[in-house]
Write a protein that holds these residues in place. Structure first.
Motif, short mmCIF file in Angstrom:
data_model
loop_
_atom_site.label_atom_id
_atom_site.label_comp_id
_atom_site.label_asym_id
_atom_site.label_seq_id
_atom_site.Cartn_x
_atom_site.Cartn_y
_atom_site.Cartn_z
N SER A 150 0.62 -1.36 -0.09
CA SER A 150 0.01 0.01 0.06
C SER A 150 0.77 1.19 0.31
O SER A 150 2.00 1.10 0.45
N MET A 151 0.31 2.28 -0.23
CA MET A 151 0.98 3.65 -0.29
C MET A 151 1.36 3.92 1.13
O MET A 151 2.29 4.37 1.33
N LEU A 170 4.34 1.96 1.94
CA LEU A 170 5.42 2.48 1.28
C LEU A 170 5.95 3.99 2.01
O LEU A 170 7.33 4.14 1.95
N GLU A 171 5.05 4.76 2.29
CA GLU A 171 5.36 6.13 3.14
C GLU A 171 6.13 5.98 4.45
O GLU A 171 7.05 6.52 4.59
N VAL A 192 2.83 -1.19 -5.69
CA VAL A 192 2.22 -1.56 -4.65
C VAL A 192 0.31 -1.22 -5.30
O VAL A 192 0.19 -0.85 -6.49
N HIS A 252 -3.86 -0.09 -5.06
CA HIS A 252 -4.64 1.05 -4.86
C HIS A 252 -5.99 0.70 -4.75
O HIS A 252 -6.43 -0.34 -5.24
N ILE A 285 0.29 0.99 -9.17
CA ILE A 285 1.28 2.04 -8.80
C ILE A 285 2.66 1.46 -8.99
O ILE A 285 2.60 0.55 -8.06
#
Ligand code: NAD
Ligand code: ZN
Length: 369
Positions: free
Chosen positions: A84-85, A88-89, A152, A154, A161
């Motif tokens: 997932s974003m 990742l963050e 990842v 979305h 993405i």
């Protein structure tokens, strides 16, 4: 192994970006192999998940420390939700304060989730850090660690993405399979048999003879030759079509149905490899209808039926058809199926009628009931 194309000590992936080796090693030898790949410390980033960390974090960290490296370990929760974003963050938040250098290697230790997530982090941090995959699931070994697809999910869809980012190497320790849960063996073997069906009759013969030892006993001496061959096949297909403009689509054999089955059943209900096994049975049925002489349907279907799958009798064909029409790989409402002229001779068909596809699904449903 009855195939002549295997060169066990010289597996490599030849892409437009770089040629990189696939090596079978012990985890303890990973630091030395990084050096052989031209990668050096002192820092190395290890990205893994909780399940894999429980078994292999300590030995790998120890091996790096013994060799004079400074490992930075990031452990993510297991499962698809880590692609997932948000995750990742969190990786960026953890790694950027470490003041990494452009030459700092990133190793992903785990299955396809960790490989895809960690690979995308490596692709994007400082515009690209050297990446080495250490695949520990059978699926990651035979499939996802080769070919450079990273990314990842979305809310709109899976894997939307990401980037193509080739690793510097793939280092496989088959001994890690000792702790892999039984269902994950089925997932991996579904993709390995898929590689055989689209590219190598010898691998199909081999899995037919050894699947019981592989799935029943988790016998590594029976498994490793299948892994090597499946990796070799994936490497060859990727080499010929790195950015999925043609032949790489053949790897989607069984996947048109599989994606629909996973979606309609509800993600996580039917595992990906199980859905692929069912999807391949449907695709084989469609293929056989077109070329009854060229395919021994009964034999190949029996091989696929050896892969245990959950009950799918509740899945309606209407729902599957709708899902297939809305798949991201469907263009202009035309559903594409990878079919076989013969084992090792795939093609893409975009002219399958709804009635023929329904017959194929009815066959699969009845034979699994
Ligand atoms: P995964 O990474 O979730 O691993 C499956 C499970 O096995 C996880 O719970 C993991 O913690 C556990 N596990 C892995 N190795 C283990 C070991 N040695 N011992 C104990 N437990 C272990 O799933 P996967 O099946 O490896 O990969 C699926 C993912 O790969 C999907 O996200 C899919 O989209 C992606 N994929 C990518 C490509 C590609 O080309 N990049 C190709 C196919 C699939
Ligand atoms: Zn797949």
């Amino acid at each position: 192994m009855p195939t002549s194309r295997i060169r066990p000590d010289a597996l490599s992936v030849d892409t437009d970006v770089r040629t990189y080796p696939i090596r079978f090693v012990h985890l303890a030898e990973v630091p030395a192999h990084l050096n052989n790949l031209g990668l050096h410390g002192p820092s190395v980033v290890l990205i893994t998940d909780e399940n894999v960390a429980a078994h292999y974090r300590s030995p790998l960290v120890h091996a790096f420390e013994e060799a004079g490296w400074t490992p930075h370990v990031v452990v993510v929760p297991p499962g698809e939700s880590s692609k997932s974003m948000a995750q990742l963050e969190q990786l960026y938040d953890t790694l950027l304060p470490l003041e990494l250098e452009r030459s700092t290697p990133v190793c992903t230790l785990g299955g396809g989730v960790v490989g895809d997530l960690g690979g995308f982090a490596a692709a994007t941090l400082l515009r690209g850090l050297p990446l080495v995959h250490l695949p520990t699931s059978l699926l990651a070994q035979v499939d996802s660690s080769i070919g450079g697809k990273t990314g990842v999910n979305h809310a709109v869809g899976k894997n939307l993405i990401g980037s193509f980012y080739q690793p510097h190497g793939v280092l496989v320790d088959p001994e890690t399979l000792h702790t892999l849960p039984a269902r994950e063996w089925i997932n991996g073997m579904a993709e390995a048999i898929k590689h055989g069906l689209i590219a190598d009759p010898a691998l199909v013969d081999y899995t037919e003879q050894h699947l019981t030892a592989i799935l029943g006993d988790h016998d590594l001496s029976a498994t490793v030759p299948a892994v090597r061959t499946a990796m070799h096949i994936k490497a060859q297909i990727v080499a010929e079509d790195t950015r999925e403009a043609g032949k790489r689509a053949w790897l989607n054999f069984g996947h048109t149905f599989a994606h629909a089955i996973e979606q309609v059943a509800g993600y996580g209900t039917v595992a990906h490899g199980e859905a692929v096994a069912l999807g391949m049975r449907a695709a084989l049925y469609l293929s056989h209808r077109r070329a009854p002489q060229a395919l021994d349907h009964a034999r190949l279907d029996a091989l696929l039926a050896m892969l245990p799958t959950p009950d799918v009798s509740a899945l309606s064909f209407d729902a599957l058809w709708t899902a297939m029409r809305h798949d991201k790989k469907t263009q202009d409402g035309t559903i594409r199926f990878v079919l076989l002229h013969a084992v090792g001779d795939p093609f893409v068909a975009s002219d399958c009628s709804r009635a023929s596809v329904q017959r194929a699904w009815d066959f699969v449903q009845q034979s699994t009931a």
